[in-house]
Design a protein around this motif. Structure first.
Motif, mmCIF file in Angstrom:
data_model
loop_
_atom_site.group_PDB
_atom_site.id
_atom_site.type_symbol
_atom_site.label_atom_id
_atom_site.label_comp_id
_atom_site.label_asym_id
_atom_site.label_seq_id
_atom_site.Cartn_x
_atom_site.Cartn_y
_atom_site.Cartn_z
ATOM 1 N N ALA A 19 6.001 -4.463 2.868
ATOM 2 C CA ALA A 19 4.887 -3.883 2.229
ATOM 3 C C ALA A 19 3.914 -3.552 3.282
ATOM 4 O O ALA A 19 3.399 -2.251 3.194
ATOM 5 C CB ALA A 19 3.971 -4.816 1.233
ATOM 6 N N PHE A 20 3.808 -3.995 4.469
ATOM 7 C CA PHE A 20 2.803 -3.783 5.463
ATOM 8 C C PHE A 20 3.233 -2.587 6.020
ATOM 9 O O PHE A 20 2.545 -1.608 6.211
ATOM 10 C CB PHE A 20 2.700 -5.057 6.308
ATOM 11 C CG PHE A 20 2.052 -4.788 7.776
ATOM 12 C CD1 PHE A 20 0.656 -4.907 7.815
ATOM 13 C CD2 PHE A 20 2.699 -4.217 8.702
ATOM 14 C CE1 PHE A 20 -0.248 -4.796 8.932
ATOM 15 C CE2 PHE A 20 2.055 -3.926 10.186
ATOM 16 C CZ PHE A 20 0.462 -4.222 10.137
ATOM 17 N N THR A 22 5.388 -0.469 5.127
ATOM 18 C CA THR A 22 5.507 0.773 4.156
ATOM 19 C C THR A 22 4.034 1.339 4.141
ATOM 20 O O THR A 22 4.105 2.563 4.142
ATOM 21 C CB THR A 22 5.910 0.262 2.749
ATOM 22 O OG1 THR A 22 7.194 -0.411 2.959
ATOM 23 C CG2 THR A 22 5.903 1.419 1.809
ATOM 24 N N GLN A 23 2.937 0.746 4.243
ATOM 25 C CA GLN A 23 1.799 1.118 4.155
ATOM 26 C C GLN A 23 1.544 1.904 5.396
ATOM 27 O O GLN A 23 0.762 2.822 5.242
ATOM 28 C CB GLN A 23 0.660 0.138 3.799
ATOM 29 C CG GLN A 23 0.653 -0.527 2.333
ATOM 30 C CD GLN A 23 -0.543 -1.474 2.358
ATOM 31 O OE1 GLN A 23 -1.474 -1.335 3.148
ATOM 32 N NE2 GLN A 23 -0.528 -2.092 1.228
ATOM 33 N N LYS A 91 -4.011 2.616 9.545
ATOM 34 C CA LYS A 91 -2.931 2.316 8.772
ATOM 35 C C LYS A 91 -2.638 0.868 8.956
ATOM 36 O O LYS A 91 -2.481 0.212 7.773
ATOM 37 C CB LYS A 91 -1.673 3.138 8.835
ATOM 38 C CG LYS A 91 -1.905 4.642 8.326
ATOM 39 C CD LYS A 91 -0.560 5.464 8.564
ATOM 40 C CE LYS A 91 -0.686 6.791 8.121
ATOM 41 N NZ LYS A 91 0.636 7.458 8.137
ATOM 42 N N ALA A 95 -3.575 -2.075 6.061
ATOM 43 C CA ALA A 95 -2.493 -2.984 5.737
ATOM 44 C C ALA A 95 -2.506 -4.219 5.718
ATOM 45 O O ALA A 95 -1.565 -5.200 5.508
ATOM 46 C CB ALA A 95 -1.013 -2.479 6.145
#
Length: 135
Positions: A19-20, A22-23, A91, A95
């Motif tokens: 998730a990190f 991907t963000q 980013k 994240a």
């Protein structure tokens, strides 16, 4: 054929790490992704294998260091502009990453640092191509 690099990093929670990153805009190769690992694609020739710590440990007899308190490596990525450096760092912060230092601005080279969720040390830097050619 160009040499490819596969950096292997231990992570505590694979889903949170996915998730990190991907963000941050990275994608993952589903052919090399399961409950133990994923292959993060940085470029055509650069990949980061994120491995759950227990699985990572099967590849080495050494202890895994705690990246929150120790550094095992500094992973440096190039960017095409100062703005891209700043955007990638923003980013990372959005994240859940942290930035331990102010930007490093040497005029011809500009860089920023962030730590990911597991404390791995990442550098993002831009070098002015004309300054490099002069050197």
């Amino acid at each position: 054929m160009a040499t490819k690099i596969f950096v292997n990093l231990p992570v505590k929670d694979l889903n949170k790490s996915i998730a990190f990153f991907t963000q941050m805009g990275y994608q993952f190769n589903p052919q090399f992704t399961d409950e133990n690992a994923t292959c993060m694609v940085i470029s055509e020739d650069i990949y980061v294998m994120l491995l759950v710590e227990k699985f990572f440990q099967t590849f080495t007899k050494k202890q895994i260091c705690d990246a929150a308190t120790h550094v095992e490596a500094m992973i440096a990525l190039s960017a095409d502009s100062r703005e891209e450096v700043d955007a990638l760092l923003e980013k990372a912060l959005a994240a859940g990453g942290t930035s331990p230092a102010p930007p490093q601005d040497h005029g011809w080279m500009y860089g920023r640092t962030f730590y990911d969720l597991d404390g791995h040390h990442w550098e993002v830097m831009y070098m002015d191509p004309s300054a490099v050619q002069q050197a």
